[in-house]
Design a protein around this motif. Structure first.
Motif, PDB file in Angstrom:
ATOM      1  N   ALA A  49      43.262  53.273  38.333  1.00  0.00           N
ATOM      2  CA  ALA A  49      42.756  51.974  37.887  1.00  0.00           C
ATOM      3  C   ALA A  49      42.985  50.976  39.012  1.00  0.00           C
ATOM      4  O   ALA A  49      43.675  51.269  39.985  1.00  0.00           O
ATOM      5  N   GLY A  50      42.389  49.810  38.864  1.00  0.00           N
ATOM      6  CA  GLY A  50      42.614  48.740  39.820  1.00  0.00           C
ATOM      7  C   GLY A  50      41.544  48.639  40.878  1.00  0.00           C
ATOM      8  O   GLY A  50      40.788  49.579  41.116  1.00  0.00           O
ATOM      9  N   HIS A  51      41.517  47.472  41.512  1.00  0.00           N
ATOM     10  CA  HIS A  51      40.477  47.175  42.489  1.00  0.00           C
ATOM     11  C   HIS A  51      40.607  48.009  43.760  1.00  0.00           C
ATOM     12  O   HIS A  51      39.678  48.072  44.551  1.00  0.00           O
ATOM     13  N   GLY A 106      33.360  40.185  34.795  1.00  0.00           N
ATOM     14  CA  GLY A 106      33.199  40.596  36.181  1.00  0.00           C
ATOM     15  C   GLY A 106      32.770  39.459  37.094  1.00  0.00           C
ATOM     16  O   GLY A 106      33.154  39.415  38.266  1.00  0.00           O
ATOM     17  N   LEU A 107      31.985  38.526  36.550  1.00  0.00           N
ATOM     18  CA  LEU A 107      31.567  37.376  37.344  1.00  0.00           C
ATOM     19  C   LEU A 107      32.706  36.380  37.557  1.00  0.00           C
ATOM     20  O   LEU A 107      32.766  35.709  38.585  1.00  0.00           O
ATOM     21  N   LEU A 108      33.601  36.295  36.580  1.00  0.00           N
ATOM     22  CA  LEU A 108      34.647  35.277  36.616  1.00  0.00           C
ATOM     23  C   LEU A 108      35.903  35.689  37.376  1.00  0.00           C
ATOM     24  O   LEU A 108      36.607  34.832  37.903  1.00  0.00           O
ATOM     25  N   ILE A 109      36.198  36.978  37.420  1.00  0.00           N
ATOM     26  CA  ILE A 109      37.422  37.415  38.094  1.00  0.00           C
ATOM     27  C   ILE A 109      37.172  37.628  39.585  1.00  0.00           C
ATOM     28  O   ILE A 109      36.051  37.847  40.004  1.00  0.00           O
ATOM     29  N   GLY A 110      38.204  37.561  40.340  1.00  0.00           N
ATOM     30  CA  GLY A 110      38.085  37.927  41.750  1.00  0.00           C
ATOM     31  C   GLY A 110      38.100  39.442  41.862  1.00  0.00           C
ATOM     32  O   GLY A 110      38.904  40.108  41.213  1.00  0.00           O
ATOM     33  N   GLN A 111      37.193  39.992  42.663  1.00  0.00           N
ATOM     34  CA  GLN A 111      37.105  41.447  42.760  1.00  0.00           C
ATOM     35  C   GLN A 111      38.311  42.064  43.452  1.00  0.00           C
ATOM     36  O   GLN A 111      38.566  43.254  43.288  1.00  0.00           O
ATOM     37  N   ASP A 112      39.060  41.288  44.203  1.00  0.00           N
ATOM     38  CA  ASP A 112      40.242  41.804  44.895  1.00  0.00           C
ATOM     39  C   ASP A 112      41.534  41.348  44.225  1.00  0.00           C
ATOM     40  O   ASP A 112      42.562  41.208  44.881  1.00  0.00           O
ATOM     41  N   VAL A 118      39.558  47.593  35.992  1.00  0.00           N
ATOM     42  CA  VAL A 118      38.708  48.712  35.549  1.00  0.00           C
ATOM     43  C   VAL A 118      38.298  49.641  36.688  1.00  0.00           C
ATOM     44  O   VAL A 118      38.435  50.844  36.501  1.00  0.00           O
ATOM     45  N   PRO A 119      37.832  49.348  37.799  1.00  0.00           N
ATOM     46  CA  PRO A 119      37.390  48.138  38.488  1.00  0.00           C
ATOM     47  C   PRO A 119      35.880  47.977  38.414  1.00  0.00           C
ATOM     48  O   PRO A 119      35.163  48.904  38.057  1.00  0.00           O
ATOM     49  N   VAL A 120      35.399  46.785  38.809  1.00  0.00           N
ATOM     50  CA  VAL A 120      33.962  46.534  38.884  1.00  0.00           C
ATOM     51  C   VAL A 120      33.631  45.847  40.204  1.00  0.00           C
ATOM     52  O   VAL A 120      34.454  45.135  40.763  1.00  0.00           O
ATOM     53  N   ASN A 121      32.415  46.103  40.682  1.00  0.00           N
ATOM     54  CA  ASN A 121      31.911  45.406  41.864  1.00  0.00           C
ATOM     55  C   ASN A 121      30.638  44.668  41.454  1.00  0.00           C
ATOM     56  O   ASN A 121      30.250  44.671  40.281  1.00  0.00           O
ATOM     57  N   THR A 122      29.970  44.042  42.395  1.00  0.00           N
ATOM     58  CA  THR A 122      28.766  43.260  42.085  1.00  0.00           C
ATOM     59  C   THR A 122      27.680  44.135  41.441  1.00  0.00           C
ATOM     60  O   THR A 122      27.026  43.717  40.481  1.00  0.00           O
ATOM     61  N   ALA A 123      27.501  45.343  41.944  1.00  0.00           N
ATOM     62  CA  ALA A 123      26.497  46.246  41.357  1.00  0.00           C
ATOM     63  C   ALA A 123      26.846  46.573  39.905  1.00  0.00           C
ATOM     64  O   ALA A 123      25.967  46.590  39.036  1.00  0.00           O
TER      65      ALA A 123
END
Length: 156
Positions: A49-51, A106-112, A118-123
């Motif tokens: 898990a995790g970015h 996903g839009l509100l959190i920082g990706q790093d 979970v993690p999620v990216n822009t796609a």
């Protein structure tokens, strides 16, 4: 389209049931594919898990073991809930709403950041948006004009 069986019950699956079953099967497939090296690039960097997980499903969507498990569970839920039209509708509408919440998250959190567990990216974010809109739309459109009560009459 459904037909009436000799005991008076409906036989076959409705369109909404087939749709929920198909959506569930796709999520199950995606969950499995997330564990297959080659289909998931950077597989050796697949984290639980995790970015920090650098694995990418189809070279595009960031995944982790947790992310894949979520897909597997979501798929199993769709297959299980495809048993009835009402459960199929709930799976599509509520599941779609969950994906819309995930899109916003996903839009509100920082990706790093640690929040991207979970993690999620822009796609992933935009796929979640499309999935959410499509699932809610299908759930509502395919349940329009259908009775939400069980048939109690029998054929003689």
């Amino acid at each position: 389209m459904t037909s009436i069986s000799p005991d008076g019950r409906t036989a076959g699956r409705t369109t909404i049931q087939k749709t929920a079953l198909a959506v569930g099967a796709v999520f199950l497939l995606v969950g499995v594919l997330g564990f297959i090296p080659g289909i998931t690039t950077n597989y050796s960097a697949l984290g639980f898990a995790g970015h920090g997980s650098e694995a990418l499903l189809l070279g595009i969507f960031q995944v982790s073991v947790l992310h894949n498990i979520v897909h597997l569970l979501f798929g199993a839920a769709g297959i299980a809930m495809a048993r009835t039209a009402a459960q199929s509708r709930n799976y599509l509408v509520v599941g779609g709403a969950i994906y819309l919440v995930l899109w916003l998250y996903g839009l509100l959190i920082g990706q790093d950041t640690a929040a991207n567990f979970v993690p999620v990216n822009t796609a992933d974010n935009w796929l979640h948006f499309v999935l959410g809109v499509a699932m809610v739309g299908l759930g509502l459109a395919l349940s329009r004009g259908t009775a939400h009560t069980r048939r109690t009459t029998t054929a003689h």
